[in-house]
Enzyme design. Structure first.
Site, PDB file in Angstrom:
ATOM      1  N   CYS A  15       0.866  -1.183   0.000  1.00  0.00           N
ATOM      2  CA  CYS A  15       0.000   0.000   0.000  1.00  0.00           C
ATOM      3  C   CYS A  15       0.903   1.233   0.000  1.00  0.00           C
ATOM      4  O   CYS A  15       2.015   1.185  -0.522  1.00  0.00           O
ATOM      5  CB  CYS A  15      -0.979  -0.031   1.171  1.00  0.00           C
ATOM      6  SG  CYS A  15      -0.244   0.145   2.816  1.00  0.00           S
ATOM      7  N   ARG A  21      -3.357  -0.631   5.168  1.00  0.00           N
ATOM      8  CA  ARG A  21      -3.957  -1.678   4.342  1.00  0.00           C
ATOM      9  C   ARG A  21      -3.068  -2.887   4.121  1.00  0.00           C
ATOM     10  O   ARG A  21      -3.520  -4.033   4.245  1.00  0.00           O
ATOM     11  CB  ARG A  21      -4.376  -1.075   2.991  1.00  0.00           C
ATOM     12  CG  ARG A  21      -5.541  -0.122   3.075  1.00  0.00           C
ATOM     13  CD  ARG A  21      -5.747   0.644   1.776  1.00  0.00           C
ATOM     14  NE  ARG A  21      -4.709   1.664   1.600  1.00  0.00           N
ATOM     15  CZ  ARG A  21      -4.625   2.471   0.538  1.00  0.00           C
ATOM     16  NH1 ARG A  21      -5.491   2.326  -0.470  1.00  0.00           N
ATOM     17  NH2 ARG A  21      -3.679   3.391   0.465  1.00  0.00           N
ATOM     18  N   ASP A 147      -8.146   3.925   1.066  1.00  0.00           N
ATOM     19  CA  ASP A 147      -7.252   4.244   2.173  1.00  0.00           C
ATOM     20  C   ASP A 147      -8.076   4.739   3.366  1.00  0.00           C
ATOM     21  O   ASP A 147      -8.750   5.772   3.272  1.00  0.00           O
ATOM     22  CB  ASP A 147      -6.273   5.327   1.733  1.00  0.00           C
ATOM     23  CG  ASP A 147      -5.181   5.595   2.748  1.00  0.00           C
ATOM     24  OD1 ASP A 147      -5.225   4.992   3.846  1.00  0.00           O
ATOM     25  OD2 ASP A 147      -4.284   6.405   2.455  1.00  0.00           O
TER      26      ASP A 147
END
Length: 210
Positions: A15, A21, A147
């Site tokens: 990420c 994440r 996000d």
């Protein structure tokens, strides 16, 4: 003379900063791998496209969501390096921006083909006909894992749900590769990827390290 043990299939989730994440995806997929009895055959880790958080632990909200769901978690953030492509078999991007950045970073076309969107392995990816990349490298953003960093705690819970749903499809694809009969392995690793490396094609690249 004994056969050499098969090298592990190496998967890296990526990420932005490697604190939200991708560590979440790493923990979930490692648990899936262990539950499936593949812990000795598959190695799982994660990284970020940037180095802003190198050395930090995961975001406390990521840790809380993982613990609430029963996932083991231990993490130190790091930045993805181009040299890693050589020993990785699959690089899983959490959104289309990461996918573009990683494919630009890849030293070769073969390495670029190792980069896939996580949700291309879920139901959303299977039903999406516009997820492929054209010459411009643009990707369908409806396969992104959003996000959650600047949002509320609920965003982290939603992120976990998306990661879990896609991890099942990813596990199926990885399992079919690492458990393939040795004699048939070359054939089993050559299907399902075209010259553009389209993200809506969940089969694995034909470059597993032996």
């Amino acid at each position: 003379m004994t056969d050499q043990p098969q090298a592990p299939f190496r998967v890296c989730f990526v990420c932005t900063g490697n604190i939200c994440r991708s560590p979440m995806a790493e923990s979930v997929f490692r648990a899936r791998v262990a539950e499936d009895g593949l812990a000795g055959l598959v190695e799982v880790d994660s990284a970020g496209t940037g180095g802003w958080h190198e050395g930090d632990g995961a975001d406390p909200r990521t840790v809380a969501v993982l613990r609430a769901a029963g996932y083991a978690h231990e993490h130190t953030a790091r930045q993805f390096q181009a040299a890693w492509f050589d020993h990785l078999d699959l690089v899983i991007a959490l959104d289309s921006g990461h996918l573009r950045a990683l494919r630009r970073l890849a030293p070769t076309a073969r390495d670029a083909a190792k980069v896939r969107l996580l949700r291309s392995y879920g139901a959303a990816g299977a039903s999406n006909s516009t997820a492929g990349s054209g010459e411009s490298g643009e990707m369908a953003t409806d396969l992104d894992v959003p996000d959650p960093y600047y949002g509320e705690f609920a965003g982290f819970e939603e992120c976990l749900e998306m990661v879990e749903a896609a991890s099942d499809g990813l596990l199926e694809a990885v399992r079919s590769t690492v458990t393939a009969d040795t004699a048939n392995a070359p054939e089993s690793r050559t299907s399902g990827i075209d010259d553009s490396g389209n993200a809506n094609c969940p089969s694995l690249p034909a470059n597993h390290h032996a």
